[in-house]
Design a protein around this motif. Structure first.
Motif, PDB file in Angstrom:
ATOM      1  N   ILE A   1       3.626  -3.933   5.247  1.00 16.57           N
ATOM      2  CA  ILE A   1       4.176  -4.428   3.983  1.00 16.57           C
ATOM      3  C   ILE A   1       5.676  -4.147   3.975  1.00 16.57           C
TER       4      ILE A   1
ATOM      5  N   GLN B   1       9.206  -4.140   1.789  1.00 13.99           N
ATOM      6  CA  GLN B   1       9.870  -4.164   0.499  1.00 13.99           C
ATOM      7  C   GLN B   1      11.367  -4.108   0.773  1.00 13.99           C
TER       8      GLN B   1
ATOM      9  N   ARG C   1      -3.938  -4.612  10.055  1.00 15.86           N
ATOM     10  CA  ARG C   1      -3.267  -5.059   8.835  1.00 15.86           C
ATOM     11  C   ARG C   1      -1.780  -5.260   9.065  1.00 15.86           C
TER      12      ARG C   1
ATOM     13  N   TYR D   1       5.100 -10.812   9.225  1.00 16.71           N
ATOM     14  CA  TYR D   1       6.212 -11.215   8.381  1.00 16.71           C
ATOM     15  C   TYR D   1       7.458 -11.321   9.253  1.00 16.71           C
TER      16      TYR D   1
ATOM     17  N   ASP E   1       6.109 -14.773   5.070  1.00 14.26           N
ATOM     18  CA  ASP E   1       4.795 -14.512   5.654  1.00 14.26           C
ATOM     19  C   ASP E   1       4.486 -15.664   6.593  1.00 14.26           C
TER      20      ASP E   1
END
Length: 94
Positions: free
Chosen positions: A5, A7, A2, A36, A31
């Motif tokens: 993420i 922020q 995965r 990213y 992305d």
């Protein structure tokens, strides 16, 4: 596997010398499929000197323009990205 993420947020402080906040910041995240990418920049005012807010805004604007044009158009050409980012910083310093 995965993707991580990301922020991001930014906050500046007026400081104690000027009545105008001279700091600017930028954060951009994109992305690109498997991962990213991002750029995070802070342009501090000029130690309370006049027009520090103009200088920091110009610097951040140049980096934002780089992201929107050069970075996005050269995402698959790392050498072009690096060279164009160096040029963007040089323009900001002028």
């Amino acid at each position: 596997m995965r993707k991580l993420i990301i922020q991001a947020a930014g906050v500046t402080d007026l400081g104690s010398v000027k009545k105008v906040n001279q700091d600017s910041f930028l954060y951009k995240v994109a992305d690109i499929g498997d991962s990213y990418v991002g750029i995070f920049a802070v342009a501090d005012g000029v130690g309370g000197l006049d027009s520090g807010e103009v200088a920091s805004a110009i610097a951040i604007s140049n980096i934002n323009n780089w992201w929107e044009q050069d970075f996005k158009n050269n995402i698959d050409k790392p050498n072009n990205i690096i060279n164009s980012l160096i040029l963007a910083f040089k323009r900001s310093n002028e």
